[in-house]
Design a protein around this motif. Structure first.
Motif, PDB file in Angstrom:
ATOM      1  N   THR A  66      38.279  46.612  33.910  1.00 40.40           N
ATOM      2  CA  THR A  66      38.871  47.945  33.877  1.00 40.40           C
ATOM      3  C   THR A  66      37.975  48.959  33.179  1.00 40.40           C
ATOM      4  O   THR A  66      38.088  50.142  33.427  1.00 40.40           O
ATOM      5  CB  THR A  66      40.238  47.912  33.175  1.00 40.40           C
ATOM      6  OG1 THR A  66      40.085  47.194  31.948  1.00 40.40           O
ATOM      7  CG2 THR A  66      41.263  47.206  34.026  1.00 40.40           C
ATOM      8  N   GLN A  67      37.090  48.496  32.298  1.00 39.15           N
ATOM      9  CA  GLN A  67      36.250  49.431  31.547  1.00 39.15           C
ATOM     10  C   GLN A  67      34.889  49.601  32.210  1.00 39.15           C
ATOM     11  O   GLN A  67      34.176  48.619  32.428  1.00 39.15           O
ATOM     12  CB  GLN A  67      36.032  48.874  30.145  1.00 39.15           C
ATOM     13  CG  GLN A  67      37.087  49.279  29.168  1.00 39.15           C
ATOM     14  CD  GLN A  67      36.499  49.362  27.777  1.00 39.15           C
ATOM     15  OE1 GLN A  67      35.472  48.760  27.493  1.00 39.15           O
ATOM     16  NE2 GLN A  67      37.132  50.127  26.914  1.00 39.15           N
ATOM     17  N   PRO A  94      45.740  36.165  36.460  1.00 37.74           N
ATOM     18  CA  PRO A  94      46.035  37.591  36.307  1.00 37.74           C
ATOM     19  C   PRO A  94      45.351  38.165  35.072  1.00 37.74           C
ATOM     20  O   PRO A  94      45.359  37.555  34.009  1.00 37.74           O
ATOM     21  CB  PRO A  94      47.561  37.632  36.163  1.00 37.74           C
ATOM     22  CG  PRO A  94      48.049  36.406  36.825  1.00 37.74           C
ATOM     23  CD  PRO A  94      46.983  35.365  36.577  1.00 37.74           C
ATOM     24  N   GLY A  95      44.744  39.316  35.242  1.00 36.70           N
ATOM     25  CA  GLY A  95      44.052  39.958  34.130  1.00 36.70           C
ATOM     26  C   GLY A  95      42.594  39.561  34.027  1.00 36.70           C
ATOM     27  O   GLY A  95      41.853  40.130  33.243  1.00 36.70           O
ATOM     28  N   ALA A  96      42.157  38.580  34.808  1.00 38.39           N
ATOM     29  CA  ALA A  96      40.776  38.123  34.649  1.00 38.39           C
ATOM     30  C   ALA A  96      40.029  37.995  35.975  1.00 38.39           C
ATOM     31  O   ALA A  96      39.012  38.656  36.178  1.00 38.39           O
ATOM     32  CB  ALA A  96      40.746  36.782  33.921  1.00 38.39           C
ATOM     33  N   ILE A  97      40.511  37.186  36.877  1.00 41.39           N
ATOM     34  CA  ILE A  97      39.665  36.838  38.016  1.00 41.39           C
ATOM     35  C   ILE A  97      40.486  36.368  39.211  1.00 41.39           C
ATOM     36  O   ILE A  97      41.544  35.769  39.060  1.00 41.39           O
ATOM     37  CB  ILE A  97      38.661  35.733  37.581  1.00 41.39           C
ATOM     38  CG1 ILE A  97      37.495  35.642  38.548  1.00 41.39           C
ATOM     39  CG2 ILE A  97      39.351  34.406  37.432  1.00 41.39           C
ATOM     40  CD1 ILE A  97      36.325  34.875  37.975  1.00 41.39           C
ATOM     41  N   HIS A 134      36.075  39.791  39.843  1.00 39.49           N
ATOM     42  CA  HIS A 134      36.412  39.919  38.424  1.00 39.49           C
ATOM     43  C   HIS A 134      37.176  41.223  38.212  1.00 39.49           C
ATOM     44  O   HIS A 134      36.793  42.248  38.757  1.00 39.49           O
ATOM     45  CB  HIS A 134      35.154  39.973  37.563  1.00 39.49           C
ATOM     46  CG  HIS A 134      34.278  38.761  37.700  1.00 39.49           C
ATOM     47  ND1 HIS A 134      34.162  37.820  36.719  1.00 39.49           N
ATOM     48  CD2 HIS A 134      33.488  38.333  38.718  1.00 39.49           C
ATOM     49  CE1 HIS A 134      33.326  36.870  37.109  1.00 39.49           C
ATOM     50  NE2 HIS A 134      32.905  37.157  38.325  1.00 39.49           N
ATOM     51  N   ILE A 135      38.209  41.174  37.394  1.00 42.26           N
ATOM     52  CA  ILE A 135      38.938  42.403  37.096  1.00 42.26           C
ATOM     53  C   ILE A 135      38.306  43.037  35.861  1.00 42.26           C
ATOM     54  O   ILE A 135      38.328  42.472  34.769  1.00 42.26           O
ATOM     55  CB  ILE A 135      40.436  42.128  36.874  1.00 42.26           C
ATOM     56  CG1 ILE A 135      41.054  41.749  38.211  1.00 42.26           C
ATOM     57  CG2 ILE A 135      41.167  43.357  36.354  1.00 42.26           C
ATOM     58  CD1 ILE A 135      41.433  40.351  38.355  1.00 42.26           C
ATOM     59  N   GLN A 147      46.327  43.302  26.913  1.00 42.80           N
ATOM     60  CA  GLN A 147      45.927  43.959  28.156  1.00 42.80           C
ATOM     61  C   GLN A 147      47.130  44.103  29.092  1.00 42.80           C
ATOM     62  O   GLN A 147      47.336  45.136  29.715  1.00 42.80           O
ATOM     63  CB  GLN A 147      44.852  43.099  28.820  1.00 42.80           C
ATOM     64  CG  GLN A 147      43.917  43.882  29.694  1.00 42.80           C
ATOM     65  CD  GLN A 147      42.982  42.940  30.436  1.00 42.80           C
ATOM     66  OE1 GLN A 147      43.359  41.847  30.825  1.00 42.80           O
ATOM     67  NE2 GLN A 147      41.773  43.384  30.667  1.00 42.80           N
ATOM     68  N   ASN A 171      27.717  46.553  31.348  1.00 47.65           N
ATOM     69  CA  ASN A 171      27.119  45.522  30.497  1.00 47.65           C
ATOM     70  C   ASN A 171      27.168  44.148  31.154  1.00 47.65           C
ATOM     71  O   ASN A 171      26.225  43.360  31.044  1.00 47.65           O
ATOM     72  CB  ASN A 171      27.827  45.476  29.142  1.00 47.65           C
ATOM     73  CG  ASN A 171      27.394  46.624  28.250  1.00 47.65           C
ATOM     74  OD1 ASN A 171      26.305  47.172  28.428  1.00 47.65           O
ATOM     75  ND2 ASN A 171      28.240  47.010  27.320  1.00 47.65           N
ATOM     76  N   ARG A 172      28.259  43.861  31.838  1.00 41.00           N
ATOM     77  CA  ARG A 172      28.356  42.561  32.508  1.00 41.00           C
ATOM     78  C   ARG A 172      27.326  42.464  33.633  1.00 41.00           C
ATOM     79  O   ARG A 172      26.766  41.409  33.894  1.00 41.00           O
ATOM     80  CB  ARG A 172      29.745  42.384  33.109  1.00 41.00           C
ATOM     81  CG  ARG A 172      30.816  42.173  32.087  1.00 41.00           C
ATOM     82  CD  ARG A 172      31.981  41.529  32.781  1.00 41.00           C
ATOM     83  NE  ARG A 172      33.234  41.870  32.137  1.00 41.00           N
ATOM     84  CZ  ARG A 172      34.404  41.428  32.562  1.00 41.00           C
ATOM     85  NH1 ARG A 172      34.472  40.671  33.632  1.00 41.00           N
ATOM     86  NH2 ARG A 172      35.500  41.753  31.939  1.00 41.00           N
ATOM     87  N   ARG A 207      48.719  47.666  30.580  1.00 41.26           N
ATOM     88  CA  ARG A 207      48.862  47.880  32.008  1.00 41.26           C
ATOM     89  C   ARG A 207      50.322  48.115  32.361  1.00 41.26           C
ATOM     90  O   ARG A 207      50.655  48.999  33.152  1.00 41.26           O
ATOM     91  CB  ARG A 207      48.342  46.646  32.759  1.00 41.26           C
ATOM     92  CG  ARG A 207      48.393  46.811  34.267  1.00 41.26           C
ATOM     93  CD  ARG A 207      47.915  45.569  34.991  1.00 41.26           C
ATOM     94  NE  ARG A 207      48.608  45.469  36.264  1.00 41.26           N
ATOM     95  CZ  ARG A 207      48.025  45.605  37.433  1.00 41.26           C
ATOM     96  NH1 ARG A 207      46.751  45.820  37.504  1.00 41.26           N
ATOM     97  NH2 ARG A 207      48.723  45.520  38.540  1.00 41.26           N
ATOM     98  N   ALA A 265      31.958  48.324  30.018  1.00 38.34           N
ATOM     99  CA  ALA A 265      31.978  46.862  29.965  1.00 38.34           C
ATOM    100  C   ALA A 265      31.452  46.293  31.284  1.00 38.34           C
ATOM    101  O   ALA A 265      30.717  45.296  31.308  1.00 38.34           O
ATOM    102  CB  ALA A 265      33.395  46.364  29.697  1.00 38.34           C
ATOM    103  N   GLU A 325      43.535  45.610  38.755  1.00 40.46           N
ATOM    104  CA  GLU A 325      44.003  44.371  39.349  1.00 40.46           C
ATOM    105  C   GLU A 325      44.921  44.652  40.540  1.00 40.46           C
ATOM    106  O   GLU A 325      45.776  45.519  40.482  1.00 40.46           O
ATOM    107  CB  GLU A 325      44.780  43.583  38.295  1.00 40.46           C
ATOM    108  CG  GLU A 325      45.243  42.258  38.810  1.00 40.46           C
ATOM    109  CD  GLU A 325      45.199  41.220  37.721  1.00 40.46           C
ATOM    110  OE1 GLU A 325      45.361  41.583  36.559  1.00 40.46           O
ATOM    111  OE2 GLU A 325      44.991  40.045  38.064  1.00 40.46           O
ATOM    112  N   PRO A 326      44.742  43.910  41.637  1.00 35.02           N
ATOM    113  CA  PRO A 326      45.681  44.056  42.753  1.00 35.02           C
ATOM    114  C   PRO A 326      47.098  43.752  42.273  1.00 35.02           C
ATOM    115  O   PRO A 326      47.292  42.836  41.473  1.00 35.02           O
ATOM    116  CB  PRO A 326      45.222  42.990  43.742  1.00 35.02           C
ATOM    117  CG  PRO A 326      43.810  42.718  43.394  1.00 35.02           C
ATOM    118  CD  PRO A 326      43.704  42.925  41.908  1.00 35.02           C
TER     119      PRO A 326
END
Lengths: 548, 307
Positions: free
Chosen positions: A252-253, A223-226, A249-250, B261, A259-260, B265, A256, A48-49
């Protein structure tokens, strides 16, 4: 009676609570509208930025988003060629010390205000202002008074940047800086909308507050998502923009993310997982994009402690005993190129110098390495013992174990591998107390050899080995004074030759960018900078909405 | 009961203070700082950043400044999200984790308790073995295996459900994460309920009830279930706390913007204020949930209330 009903009452309360929660936290519902038939591009960010404030941000991922939101004086096209952006043209004075930019009269902020030279002055002053605490403040070091402002000796207003006229910006330098234009593509040099900074202060970079001058404007950030961006209708080149809504989209894996992508939730991935890479290459051949990039993976020596300080032959022996072809083929295996230079190939105006032994076969290298090792006083009875430190991760570990085996087999040297958390490794590299050989990497900030060579100067903070060679520093200083690009190149190449001959670092391989890109995404071009502006992309008719 | 609650809440204050002191010392003792990076910063820029975040002050000063802020409800700015404050980040992510957690625990309780009762009533039958076999599997397969398998099957293969939080805007994005969170909990709750109910059913007062001619359904409903729930309840306290504050693994796999999460982080980035904020929040939540469980004990079992 009261207690008999306790459990059902508990359940009922929980149920009501969770329904209420579901109802009130469904902030994503407005996203539905953008889903219908307007073109939506879904891309992934691997981390994430930390901020979307152009001057306060730091990471590559923040810069990726900021290149969609904002625009500098100059920019890059889809192939990575530099092109005029908010400045339609510029002149450089004969001594290379004055740059005059002419800003497009049609350039607009996302609220309709005109973008002026004063907005650029504010942005650049903000960058060097100590109160901003900008990470990239030092990049402008060659602008008049920049270093003194960063050090708190002068006021930001005294920066050598001026608005000569409303649409004319003049930047004055203390020495020629051939890579200045590259620097001016970086988000840290983007203009700022002065009105919204005055109005919102530190919160100016949030969705709803942020006024930007790029092809897109920040619509929502969870934050943490999009991070969701919408087309900026005031952008001067809006006619050329095709996609209306962008979703970063954020993810990290890596698995994952893959798969997305397969589930149809992403058009573009930020990377490709290392496991099953061969299967992915076979299955997604037409969608896989692997391209060289400006990054080097290296092992560094601690130059301030024995056994490696003052022992160039020993360092060379360790460097020569590593079979880089094996590393990139059997271990990293995603198209990386073996590294025999410090500066990656493909940098503008530069021909990387090769390590002196690059032309030898591995057998010949091993033979020389063995004799150097013995010359340094080590043998089977008296093997070299040292620690190889790396940050905890599968890839780092596999490489470390392979290199450890090569050193043992070729030289009989006993490297003990030690893995520590990334922040701990950074700390230890800087302290130079416990490190002996360590793993690190360097990514270029702009397309110029200087971004790689400058960090090995004696006074550079990123000089992790603690390399200090007056000859090298002098060559770099001379290179910095050259106006003629060819002469400058010769100095830089000579500096790299000195660096490589000292064997301060062992370059192992050059990084590649790895993306999966859906076939319907048009306009994608691999480039060495790995910049992919969303404004250059469009979505073909084919299955625009493959999402469930 | 009110006096008891008040006493417990007052007693929590020194505990929380101790947590703050310990957490503060520990995060600052960890090697590396919040702004370390491979692209190390020139000294004067590092100094400017330290000054802006007061990291150049002596540690006791920093602690007092932090504590002063916390007492006023200000947990400071986040270092790794420079556009947000810690309170905002927790305020945004906790509801997400809580929503998933409550749904998962609800599912786990309803299904787990029912399965447990079934298994206990038919103990040592084929049904019992199937249920307990399922429970054993649920406990032994870790969530980082279950969750990707669910994604592969329902999202990648069948395209029925979104593979991630941002893959859909409607409630369907809740299903797979809730299921992944609930499966192991269902298993635990079922096993606990079964074991405890079997024990209660063999006690004297149940035999008396049977002798009075009560049917099995009535015995379970009116006599056996309540005492059998005590061990389940004591398990639920910490389990609810753990699930509410966000499962790191599930949140990472589905890209859920929850507290787990955020915490990972924050710790990896040495985001001191964010780590501290989450730790304090977590500690307060556990204290509160333990209190609620103790109060529920009293409500279920009059013997405990009298003490």
């Amino acid at each position: 009676m009261k207690t008999t009903r306790l459990l059902p009452v508990m359940f009922a309360t929980l149920a009501v609570a969770s329904i209420l929660l579901a109802a009130c936290s469904d902030r994503g519902s407005d996203r539905d509208s953008s889903r219908s038939d307007t073109p939506v591009l879904d891309r992934a960010l691997s981390t994430e930025p930390e901020s979307l404030d152009p001057q306060k941000s730091r990471s590559v991922q923040a810069a990726d988003v900021l290149r969609d939101i904002g625009e500098g004086l100059v920019s890059y096209d889809a192939s990575g060629e530099m092109v005029p952006a908010t400045a339609k043209s510029w002149e450089i004075s004969a001594d290379g010390l004055t740059y005059t930019f002419h800003i497009r009269p049609e350039a607009r902020w996302s609220n309709g205000d005109a973008v002026t030279a004063a907005d650029f002055v504010s942005g650049l002053q903000r960058l060097v202002d100590p109160a901003t605490a900008a990470f990239y403040a030092a990049e402008l070091g060659n602008v008049v008074n920049a270093a003194d402002i960063v050090a708190g000796k002068l006021e930001p207003g005294e920066l050598g940047v001026a608005a000569a006229e409303a649409q004319t910006l003049v930047i004055s330098l203390v020495r020629p800086t051939p890579y200045l234009l590259s620097l001016l593509t970086h988000p840290s040099t983007f203009p700022v909308h002065r009105g919204s900074i005055e109005q919102h202060g530190d919160a100016f970079a949030r969705a709803g507050n942020l006024v930007s001058n790029g092809a897109y404007v920040l619509a929502d950030w969870e934050p943490g998502a999009i991070i969701e961006l919408h087309r900026n209708p005031y952008y001067w080149n809006d006619a050329e923009t095709s996609i209306d809504v962008l979703r970063h989209h954020i993810v990290t894996q890596e698995v994952a993310e893959f798969n997305r992508y397969r589930a149809g939730e992403l058009h573009i991935t930020s990377t490709v997982p290392p496991d099953n890479f061969d299967r992915i290459r076979a299955e997604f051949a037409d969608q896989l994009h692997i391209a060289p990039t400006l990054g080097v993976y290296y092992y560094g020596f601690n130059m301030s402690k024995p056994p490696f300080a003052d022992n160039p032959e020993l360092r060379q022996a360790l460097s020569m005993a590593i079979d880089r072809e094996v590393l990139v083929e059997a271990i990293t295996g995603r198209g990386e190129a073996p590294a025999y230079s410090w500066v990656p190939p493909g940098v503008d105006n530069y021909e990387p110098v090769q390590l002196p032994y690059a032309d030898l076969s591995q057998q010949e290298r091993n033979a020389i390495a063995q004799s150097l090792y013995r010359k340094a006083g080590y043998s089977e009875q008296n093997p070299l013992r040292f620690e190889l430190r790396y940050n905890t991760s599968d890839t780092q570990q596999r490489i470390a174990l392979a290199v450890q085996a090569m050193w043992r087999n070729v030289l009989g040297a006993e490297a003990q591998t030690v893995n520590v958390e990334f922040q701990v490794l950074l700390d230890q590299m800087r302290e130079r107390e416990v490190t002996e050989v360590f793993r690190s990497s360097w990514f270029g900030d702009y397309n110029d050899a200087n971004t790689f060579l400058a960090i090995m100067q004696g006074d550079s903070a990123a000089n992790m080995p603690g390399y200090s060679n007056p000859e090298y520093d002098e060559l770099m200083r001379s290179a910095g004074e050259q106006l003629d690009l060819d002469r400058r190149r010769l100095y830089l190449e000579e500096a790299e030759r000195v660096l490589l001959a000292d064997h301060v670092v062992i370059p192992l391989y050059f990084y590649v960018s790895k993306h999966l890109v859906k076939p319907e995404v048009e306009g994608w071009q691999d480039n060495i900078l790995n910049y992919h502006y969303s404004q250059h992309l469009s979505l073909g008719a084919a299955e625009q909405d493959g999402r469930p | 009961m009110l006096r008891y609650t008040l006493r417990r809440l007052l007693g929590a204050i020194p505990t929380l203070l101790l947590v703050i002191v310990l957490a503060f010392l520990l995060v600052h003792a960890a090697p590396g700082g919040p702004f370390d990076d491979e692209r190390a910063l020139p000294a004067e820029i590092e100094a400017n950043i330290a000054a802006v975040y007061h990291l150049d002050e002596p540690l006791p000063m920093q602690f007092l400044r932090y504590l002063g802020g916390v007492l006023k409800g200000d947990f400071g700015p986040s270092y790794s999200y420079r556009d947000y404050t810690v309170s905002e980040l927790i305020g945004r992510s906790f509801p997400v984790s809580m929503q998933l957690g409550i749904l998962a625990m609800l599912l786990a309780t309803v299904i787990g308790v029912s399965l447990g009762i079934l298994a206990a009533l038919k103990s040592n039958s084929a049904l019992d073995r199937v249920v307990m076999g399922f429970a054993m599997t649920g406990i032994s397969i870790p969530v980082f295996v279950i969750a990707p398998l669910l994604v592969l099957f329902f999202a990648v293969k069948l395209h029925w459900l979104p593979a991630s939080w941002t893959g859909s805007a409607d409630a369907s994005r809740l299903l797979l994460p809730v299921l992944s969170l609930a499966l192991p909990q269902i298993a635990y709750v079922a096993r606990l309920t079964r074991a405890s109910l079997i024990e209660v059913l063999s006690s004297d007062f149940i035999r008396t009830a049977r002798a009075q001619g009560l049917g099995t359904a009535a015995i379970v409903r009116y006599h056996a279930l309540k005492p059998a729930m005590l061990p389940v309840l004591s398990y639920m306290g910490p389990a609810v706390a753990a699930v509410l504050t966000g499962s790191v693994v599930v949140e990472e796999i589905f890209g859920i913007p929850g507290l787990g999460q955020l915490f990972v982080r924050a710790s990896l980035n040495r985001d001191y204020t964010l780590v501290l904020g989450v730790v304090i929040f977590y500690a307060a939540l556990i204290i509160l949930l333990n209190l609620i469980v103790d109060l529920l004990y009293g409500a279920i079992d009059p013997r405990i209330r009298r003490r």
